[in-house]
Design a protein around this motif. Sequence first.
Motif, PDB file in Angstrom:
ATOM      1  N   GLU A 209       0.816  -1.208   0.000  1.00 17.09           N
ATOM      2  CA  GLU A 209       0.000   0.000   0.000  1.00 17.09           C
ATOM      3  C   GLU A 209       0.855   1.265   0.000  1.00 17.09           C
ATOM      4  N   LEU A 210       2.017   1.237   0.631  1.00 14.88           N
ATOM      5  CA  LEU A 210       2.911   2.400   0.597  1.00 14.88           C
ATOM      6  C   LEU A 210       3.682   2.483  -0.711  1.00 14.88           C
ATOM      7  N   LEU A 211       3.984   1.344  -1.321  1.00 17.09           N
ATOM      8  CA  LEU A 211       4.679   1.384  -2.610  1.00 17.09           C
ATOM      9  C   LEU A 211       3.815   2.007  -3.697  1.00 17.09           C
ATOM     10  N   ARG A 212       2.503   1.939  -3.534  1.00 15.09           N
ATOM     11  CA  ARG A 212       1.618   2.542  -4.523  1.00 15.09           C
ATOM     12  C   ARG A 212       1.461   4.045  -4.299  1.00 15.09           C
ATOM     13  N   ASP A 213       2.009   4.563  -3.225  1.00 19.74           N
ATOM     14  CA  ASP A 213       1.974   6.001  -2.980  1.00 19.74           C
ATOM     15  C   ASP A 213       2.743   6.734  -4.085  1.00 19.74           C
ATOM     16  N   ALA A 214       2.211   7.879  -4.500  1.00 28.45           N
ATOM     17  CA  ALA A 214       2.834   8.621  -5.602  1.00 28.45           C
ATOM     18  C   ALA A 214       4.259   9.027  -5.285  1.00 28.45           C
ATOM     19  N   ARG A 215       4.550   9.332  -4.022  1.00 35.35           N
ATOM     20  CA  ARG A 215       5.908   9.744  -3.658  1.00 35.35           C
ATOM     21  C   ARG A 215       6.891   8.586  -3.817  1.00 35.35           C
ATOM     22  N   ALA A 216       6.540   7.412  -3.311  1.00 39.32           N
ATOM     23  CA  ALA A 216       7.433   6.258  -3.448  1.00 39.32           C
ATOM     24  C   ALA A 216       7.613   5.880  -4.901  1.00 39.32           C
ATOM     25  N   ALA A 217       6.540   5.937  -5.687  1.00 38.96           N
ATOM     26  CA  ALA A 217       6.653   5.615  -7.114  1.00 38.96           C
ATOM     27  C   ALA A 217       7.587   6.593  -7.821  1.00 38.96           C
ATOM     28  N   HIS A 218       7.516   7.864  -7.448  1.00 39.53           N
ATOM     29  CA  HIS A 218       8.399   8.855  -8.071  1.00 39.53           C
ATOM     30  C   HIS A 218       9.858   8.612  -7.689  1.00 39.53           C
ATOM     31  N   TRP A 219      10.112   8.240  -6.432  1.00 43.11           N
ATOM     32  CA  TRP A 219      11.493   7.928  -6.032  1.00 43.11           C
ATOM     33  C   TRP A 219      12.040   6.767  -6.859  1.00 43.11           C
ATOM     34  N   LEU A 220      11.249   5.733  -6.995  1.00 40.47           N
ATOM     35  CA  LEU A 220      11.707   4.548  -7.726  1.00 40.47           C
ATOM     36  C   LEU A 220      11.947   4.867  -9.196  1.00 40.47           C
ATOM     37  N   ASP A 221      11.061   5.619  -9.824  1.00 43.93           N
ATOM     38  CA  ASP A 221      11.250   5.965 -11.233  1.00 43.93           C
ATOM     39  C   ASP A 221      12.490   6.834 -11.421  1.00 43.93           C
ATOM     40  N   SER A 222      12.720   7.764 -10.510  1.00 46.31           N
ATOM     41  CA  SER A 222      13.898   8.629 -10.628  1.00 46.31           C
ATOM     42  C   SER A 222      15.178   7.829 -10.468  1.00 46.31           C
ATOM     43  N   TYR A 223      15.198   6.905  -9.508  1.00 44.80           N
ATOM     44  CA  TYR A 223      16.413   6.114  -9.309  1.00 44.80           C
ATOM     45  C   TYR A 223      16.620   5.136 -10.459  1.00 44.80           C
ATOM     46  N   ARG A 224      15.543   4.606 -11.033  1.00 44.33           N
ATOM     47  CA  ARG A 224      15.694   3.757 -12.215  1.00 44.33           C
ATOM     48  C   ARG A 224      16.334   4.535 -13.362  1.00 44.33           C
ATOM     49  N   ALA A 225      15.895   5.773 -13.547  1.00 44.29           N
ATOM     50  CA  ALA A 225      16.481   6.601 -14.608  1.00 44.29           C
ATOM     51  C   ALA A 225      17.968   6.856 -14.350  1.00 44.29           C
ATOM     52  N   LEU A 226      18.344   7.073 -13.093  1.00 52.10           N
ATOM     53  CA  LEU A 226      19.762   7.253 -12.777  1.00 52.10           C
ATOM     54  C   LEU A 226      20.566   5.999 -13.085  1.00 52.10           C
ATOM     55  N   LEU A 227      20.060   4.842 -12.687  1.00 56.26           N
ATOM     56  CA  LEU A 227      20.778   3.592 -12.950  1.00 56.26           C
ATOM     57  C   LEU A 227      20.892   3.341 -14.448  1.00 56.26           C
ATOM     58  N   ASP A 228      19.857   3.682 -15.194  1.00 56.66           N
ATOM     59  CA  ASP A 228      19.942   3.524 -16.648  1.00 56.66           C
ATOM     60  C   ASP A 228      20.993   4.466 -17.225  1.00 56.66           C
ATOM     61  N   GLY A 229      21.035   5.694 -16.717  1.00 54.77           N
ATOM     62  CA  GLY A 229      22.049   6.632 -17.211  1.00 54.77           C
ATOM     63  C   GLY A 229      23.456   6.204 -16.874  1.00 54.77           C
ATOM     64  N   TRP A 230      23.630   5.567 -15.721  1.00 49.22           N
ATOM     65  CA  TRP A 230      24.954   5.068 -15.337  1.00 49.22           C
ATOM     66  C   TRP A 230      25.260   3.713 -15.949  1.00 49.22           C
ATOM     67  N   ARG A 231      24.282   3.108 -16.611  1.00 42.24           N
ATOM     68  CA  ARG A 231      24.427   1.785 -17.228  1.00 42.24           C
ATOM     69  C   ARG A 231      24.775   0.714 -16.205  1.00 42.24           C
ATOM     70  N   LEU A 232      24.198   0.829 -15.031  1.00 41.83           N
ATOM     71  CA  LEU A 232      24.374  -0.167 -13.971  1.00 41.83           C
ATOM     72  C   LEU A 232      23.182  -1.118 -14.028  1.00 41.83           C
ATOM     73  N   TRP A 233      23.252  -2.009 -15.006  1.00 37.09           N
ATOM     74  CA  TRP A 233      22.101  -2.874 -15.275  1.00 37.09           C
ATOM     75  C   TRP A 233      21.861  -3.866 -14.138  1.00 37.09           C
ATOM     76  N   TRP A 234      22.920  -4.330 -13.498  1.00 39.17           N
ATOM     77  CA  TRP A 234      22.745  -5.287 -12.405  1.00 39.17           C
ATOM     78  C   TRP A 234      21.971  -4.655 -11.254  1.00 39.17           C
ATOM     79  N   ALA A 235      22.351  -3.452 -10.874  1.00 39.43           N
ATOM     80  CA  ALA A 235      21.656  -2.763  -9.791  1.00 39.43           C
ATOM     81  C   ALA A 235      20.210  -2.463 -10.174  1.00 39.43           C
ATOM     82  N   ARG A 236      19.991  -2.097 -11.430  1.00 40.03           N
ATOM     83  CA  ARG A 236      18.625  -1.823 -11.881  1.00 40.03           C
ATOM     84  C   ARG A 236      17.775  -3.095 -11.806  1.00 40.03           C
ATOM     85  N   CYS A 237      18.310  -4.205 -12.234  1.00 42.32           N
ATOM     86  CA  CYS A 237      17.574  -5.469 -12.192  1.00 42.32           C
ATOM     87  C   CYS A 237      17.272  -5.868 -10.749  1.00 42.32           C
TER      88      CYS A 237
END
Length: 856
Positions: free
Chosen positions: A684-712
């Motif tokens: 229920e907290l993971l569906r919160d808009a704030r948590a979703a935004h944190w996860l999407d932002s960090y996914r974008a950072l990992l993609d930019g750094w090409r750290l595929w293992w950490a992203r997975c």
Amino acid sequence: MEVMSGAKIDVLWSPVHHDKFIIWGPDITLYEVAHLKDIEKKITFTQISSTRGATVVASQSASGVRCVDICAIADQPDPLLALGHASGKVTLASLKQTYDPLGLVGRELVARYPRPCNTVAWNHSETNLLLTGMDKHRNDYCIQLWDMQASSDDISEGSPQRPLQEVALAEAAHSVAWCSFATRTLVAAMNLKHIKIYDLRECSSRAAGACGAGALGARAWAGVCAAGWLLAARGDGALAVWDARRPAAPLLAAPQPRPLRKIQWCPTRRNLLLSLQRDASTLRLHDIQQAHEYKTSQSFDSAVSALEEAEAAEGGGVLERDVAAAGQPLAAFCWHPAREASLLAVCLSGAVSEVAVCERVTLAWGAGALVWAGGGGVRAPLPAALPGPPDISQRMRTRAQTDYGLKPDLWQNADLADDEALSGLWHFLALSKSLVEDGCIRNSPWKHPGVRTVLRAVGDGGYRSEAVPSLMPDLPSRKVTVYRSAERSRALQLCGWGWGWESAGAGVERAEAEGTPCRAAALAAFHLRARHALDVLARARDPRLRVAALALAPPLAPPGSPDERLWRDALAAAAPALPDAYLRATLHFLAAAAAPAPDFTAVLNETEMRLEDRVAFACMFLSDSKLHEYIRHTADTLLEQGDLSAILLTGISGEGLSLVQRWLERSGDVQSAALVAARCCPPELLRDARAAHWLDSYRALLDGWRLWWARCALDTWVVAALGEAGEAARRVAVACSYCGKSVAAAHARARPALARPPPPAAKMKQISSCPNCRKPLPRCGVCSLHLGGAGGAGGAAGGAGAANFGAWFSWCVACRHGGHAAHLLHWFSEHTECPVSSCSCRCSSLDPPDRDERPL
């Protein structure tokens, strides 16, 4: 080079001899450039910059010369010029009489019918080819191609050399330029009306294409130039730029306030076009922004490419600015063929100056570092050149490379944190998780409860604590009231204290071993062990702490006597002078405990003490009402400040998300916020808009750094936290680039009991198109068959679970080319570059080396 507009004067750099240039007008003069310190004092020179000068090598008259170009043959010791005359004759000349290894100096090229020669152009790739553009004659071609490798034996005695090829019958060519996107292809300004493209490989005298003028209309086009796929032309008060792949409409159509004297593409910097207006003292620089590389094969990002083209069509396509050259009216200019963004400008007065064109610098934050565009590439400062400590983006990237936040045990992540607050956060999360899993804290709505969760208010169906007078073992005549309840015991466990000296003694020893004797002494005193606190300070290395231990010695006077009141007053007066918060809190506690009505406000006001120690102290010595008031006030204050230590009070709850959001706004550490959400938040907290935004932002950072293992690993933790809902929400499916729907085959419907069984999978028709819109799927870059077909050794359209791995859709996240997984594995076992012939992406080198499987 075409005939110049207005006064006949121009400057040309040699494409081979980069230290030589010519200026032609009434005379043709050859100059040689050298550093000022290398020029002999007796030689007259023209200073063109603060460090370089030009000396005259040779000069001759230019009577009757209408156009000039310099040959790019590397074997020539000095610049070889092609001179186009008003009579139609073209002569090859060298201003400096030196050795002529190819025997080209003095050769003449004569047209069949005499008329003025308007332009000459040497080919820089096939350096033996020369183009000439002539005025109109009804019985002759105006564009002629000459081969300078034709020997004198091939030319019959008494007859002149004939052109290798001719095009454009009964027309007039005012300017011609070679195109570099294809061999033997040229662009020409014809009849002062049209811009035409000729492909001499077709052996046809007709044009292969023409450029549309769009809203400009007929503009008396008199000059053209080409660079890559870009074509440019100047006309009567207008400048136009085309993409040769789509010449129907210009990329840029810019009316000009005054006639243009010259235009030229920069040879070292793509998309930079320079123009000179008549009587102008500055040059106009046009930075073309809409030229995109053409994709010769279908790729997985066709929808993205279409969107980019639509956005480019809506926005501006060129950035313009003026370049100051000499501060006086200019006559001509020429880019240097090799030096970055350097040009030579000639004034009407005859002055020559070398100008460095400063590029437009674009700053951006990319992949956690400051980057800027310059010199044809993306640049970033060295880490040693950055002032001050590393910023949060650099720290986040360093942590991510160590699998921070992804370790199987939460306490392991505390060791990877480079911040004390973060380390305390992970330790608390590990402690709260263990208390819940061991059954010490039950009926909690959260996996990581806080003190406010276990301490329910009295009015909310809470508890009532028991007030127990306790004797101090070292001072039997003094009693201190201690409050006890099951809820307080759980709160003490969350603070890491536990109940009773048996649990607290280990904490005292641990604090002393960590090198914090003042905290160890305070913990002992708070548990009513004054003698133990004295012993801890006596063992301290700092002599001042041994002296401070004297203040803890109890008085010999009985309670309530004047001597005892004097001792309490002395403690209260000495406490503020002590340097350590724990020592001050210890004196305040001993003084308050000896008073008839104990008041522990001074102890709780020592905010330099750890929050867990202050909260645990309050749980032991404050009544229920005062305890809840203190917890509420402290939590509100820390939430307002965004202090991460308040997670002890809130836990991972809705209030805890608000705390992390405030802390994120203050620190910018989206990495820790996202990892805490992925590891500790319930669905229920993971569906919160704030948590979703944190996860999407960090996914974008990992993609930019090409750290595929950490992203997975991050996505794996999120899916595990969401449970079945996460499996459905994060299921991976290949989407059609046309309709956007999944290309996986629809699930089979339930069959009636007596229905005929389906045919074997091997006999089922292979799917090579989208099952929704029937558009073809992309082709495999290795076998060239459609994905989903038989090329992958199985039906790939049935989803990841229905097909073997060899038939899975696979593609590179950089160039977006792909194919069957089995084919790509075999291809990259022997190659590093993309299998698509027109792509130079080194796909296999983008991923880090495979690592051993690690538990998540």
